[in-house]
Design an enzyme around this catalytic site. Structure first.
Site, PDB file in Angstrom:
ATOM      1  N   ASN A  67      -1.956   0.355   7.096  1.00 42.05           N
ATOM      2  CA  ASN A  67      -1.242  -1.047   7.420  1.00 42.05           C
ATOM      3  C   ASN A  67      -0.330  -1.864   6.558  1.00 42.05           C
ATOM      4  OD1 ASN A  67      -3.436  -1.978   5.929  1.00 42.05           O
ATOM      5  ND2 ASN A  67      -4.440  -2.891   7.511  1.00 42.05           N
ATOM      6  N   ARG A  75       2.512  -6.210   9.775  1.00 37.11           N
ATOM      7  CA  ARG A  75       1.825  -5.006  10.290  1.00 37.11           C
ATOM      8  C   ARG A  75       2.344  -4.958  11.752  1.00 37.11           C
ATOM      9  NH1 ARG A  75      -4.178  -7.248   7.601  1.00 37.11           N
ATOM     10  NH2 ARG A  75      -4.117  -5.849   5.757  1.00 37.11           N
ATOM     11  N   PHE A 101     -16.221   4.802   6.484  1.00 31.61           N
ATOM     12  CA  PHE A 101     -14.722   5.135   6.346  1.00 31.61           C
ATOM     13  C   PHE A 101     -14.258   4.822   4.725  1.00 31.61           C
ATOM     14  CE2 PHE A 101     -15.054   1.062   8.658  1.00 31.61           C
ATOM     15  CZ  PHE A 101     -14.491   0.220   7.819  1.00 31.61           C
ATOM     16  N   GLU A 124      -8.926 -11.630  -7.042  1.00 29.00           N
ATOM     17  CA  GLU A 124      -7.993 -10.494  -7.052  1.00 29.00           C
ATOM     18  C   GLU A 124      -6.937 -10.561  -8.065  1.00 29.00           C
ATOM     19  OE1 GLU A 124      -7.208 -10.169  -2.963  1.00 29.00           O
ATOM     20  OE2 GLU A 124      -9.083  -9.157  -2.534  1.00 29.00           O
ATOM     21  N   HIS A 168      -1.947  -5.481   1.869  1.00 27.04           N
ATOM     22  CA  HIS A 168      -3.169  -6.222   1.554  1.00 27.04           C
ATOM     23  C   HIS A 168      -2.934  -7.507   1.242  1.00 27.04           C
ATOM     24  CE1 HIS A 168      -6.954  -7.530   0.210  1.00 27.04           C
ATOM     25  NE2 HIS A 168      -6.454  -8.097  -0.961  1.00 27.04           N
ATOM     26  N   THR A 224      -5.494  -6.888  10.919  1.00 29.59           N
ATOM     27  CA  THR A 224      -5.803  -5.770  10.170  1.00 29.59           C
ATOM     28  C   THR A 224      -5.359  -4.491  10.881  1.00 29.59           C
ATOM     29  OG1 THR A 224      -7.807  -6.565   9.630  1.00 29.59           O
ATOM     30  CG2 THR A 224      -7.656  -4.279   9.160  1.00 29.59           C
ATOM     31  N   TYR A 257     -12.645  -3.489  -2.702  1.00 29.13           N
ATOM     32  CA  TYR A 257     -13.206  -3.165  -1.235  1.00 29.13           C
ATOM     33  C   TYR A 257     -14.762  -3.184  -1.343  1.00 29.13           C
ATOM     34  CZ  TYR A 257      -8.495  -2.411   0.679  1.00 29.13           C
ATOM     35  OH  TYR A 257      -7.160  -2.739   1.229  1.00 29.13           O
ATOM     36  N   LYS A 294       0.941  -1.373  -0.161  1.00 33.99           N
ATOM     37  CA  LYS A 294       0.078  -0.114  -0.014  1.00 33.99           C
ATOM     38  C   LYS A 294       0.958   1.260  -0.094  1.00 33.99           C
ATOM     39  CE  LYS A 294      -3.732  -2.109   2.565  1.00 33.99           C
ATOM     40  NZ  LYS A 294      -4.679  -2.140   3.586  1.00 33.99           N
ATOM     41  N   ARG A 323      -1.103 -14.459   4.817  1.00 32.40           N
ATOM     42  CA  ARG A 323      -2.223 -13.701   5.782  1.00 32.40           C
ATOM     43  C   ARG A 323      -1.508 -13.649   7.220  1.00 32.40           C
ATOM     44  NH1 ARG A 323      -6.799 -10.502   4.741  1.00 32.40           N
ATOM     45  NH2 ARG A 323      -7.739 -11.206   6.602  1.00 32.40           N
TER      46      ARG A 323
HETATM   47  P1  TYD Z   1     -10.708  -5.586   5.669  1.00 32.07           P
HETATM   48  O1  TYD Z   1     -10.891  -6.456   4.539  1.00 32.07           O
HETATM   49  O2  TYD Z   1     -11.474  -5.550   6.816  1.00 32.07           O
HETATM   50  O3  TYD Z   1      -9.129  -6.093   6.218  1.00 32.07           O
HETATM   51  P2  TYD Z   1      -7.997  -6.793   5.731  1.00 32.07           P
HETATM   52  O4  TYD Z   1      -6.929  -5.681   5.014  1.00 32.07           O
HETATM   53  O5  TYD Z   1      -6.993  -7.098   7.035  1.00 32.07           O
HETATM   54  O6  TYD Z   1      -8.455  -7.829   5.090  1.00 32.07           O
HETATM   55  O7  TYD Z   1     -10.403  -4.201   5.323  1.00 32.07           O
HETATM   56  C1  TYD Z   1      -9.716  -3.393   4.445  1.00 32.07           C
HETATM   57  C2  TYD Z   1      -8.805  -2.468   4.768  1.00 32.07           C
HETATM   58  O8  TYD Z   1      -9.702  -1.217   5.012  1.00 32.07           O
HETATM   59  C3  TYD Z   1      -7.896  -2.578   5.976  1.00 32.07           C
HETATM   60  O9  TYD Z   1      -6.655  -3.101   5.527  1.00 32.07           O
HETATM   61  C4  TYD Z   1      -7.641  -1.080   6.354  1.00 32.07           C
HETATM   62  C5  TYD Z   1      -8.813  -0.570   6.099  1.00 32.07           C
HETATM   63  N1  TYD Z   1     -10.050  -0.365   7.222  1.00 32.07           N
HETATM   64  C6  TYD Z   1      -9.890   0.679   7.890  1.00 32.07           C
HETATM   65  O10 TYD Z   1      -9.412   1.760   7.680  1.00 32.07           O
HETATM   66  N2  TYD Z   1     -11.028   0.964   8.916  1.00 32.07           N
HETATM   67  C7  TYD Z   1     -11.866  -0.113   9.257  1.00 32.07           C
HETATM   68  O11 TYD Z   1     -12.356  -0.085  10.369  1.00 32.07           O
HETATM   69  C8  TYD Z   1     -11.566  -1.571   8.574  1.00 32.07           C
HETATM   70  C9  TYD Z   1     -12.433  -2.761   9.047  1.00 32.07           C
HETATM   71  C10 TYD Z   1     -10.833  -1.433   7.524  1.00 32.07           C
END
Ligand code: TYD
Length: 153
Positions: free
Chosen positions: A112, A102, A57, A126, A115, A91, A49, A9, A85
């Protein structure tokens, strides 16, 4: 063998830690079979997403993912979806275990660093979203006998 998608990212690109993150996958023994830098469009992010589109957000996540180009990677290995993962960590960077990407590089939920696809179905979708077939390479990993036992392959 499975293939999974990882995105470095803007938080990784801007902080200049792309190489360190890529090294972690290499050191683990995961094969890099595709890699390129791209700028994510609104359309791609709305697909990528889609499970978060209704969230308040979503706008800021989109802005964050478009703050700079990102690096998309196709990574190959046995059970690599789960392994990547685990390497990525949960996350929220503040909650992620030390030793994970992370956990070691992030203090944020949004910023973070990486992805990583979360299931076989997601990985397939994807990879198809970010790579054309000829951008994912099939080449032998000469150290394979030192990475896996024969009966794991
Ligand atoms: P998600 O798919 O829930 O997590 P991951 O990346 O661990 O599979 O969310 C996608 C991205 O969206 C996550 O990496 C960071 C962002 N995000 C936020 O900024 N705030 C939030 O509350 C959530 C759930 C995600």
């Amino acid at each position: 063998m499975e293939v999974t998608l990882v995105i470095l990212k803007p938080s990784a690109v801007q902080r200049g830690i792309m190489g360190e993150i890529i090294s972690r996958f290499e050191r683990k023994g995961i094969q890099i079979v595709g890699m390129k830098m791209v700028k994510l469009t609104d359309e791609t992010l709305e697909e990528h997403y889609s499970h978060l589109i209704g969230k308040p957000f979503f706008g800021r996540i989109k802005d964050s993912m478009q703050a700079s180009p990102v690096v998309v990677m196709a990574l190959k290995g046995i059970d690599v979806i789960n392994a990547v993962r685990k390497l990525s960590g949960v996350t929220n960077g503040r909650e992620a275990q030390s030793g994970t990407i992370r956990g070691d590089y992030s203090m944020s939920v949004q910023e973070n660093i990486v992805h990583a696809s979360d299931s076989q179905e997601t990985a397939e979708a994807e990879l198809g979203r970010f790579f054309s077939e000829n951008e994912i390479f099939n080449y032998s990993q000469h150290l394979l006998p030192y990475l896996y036992a024969g009966d794991e392959l």
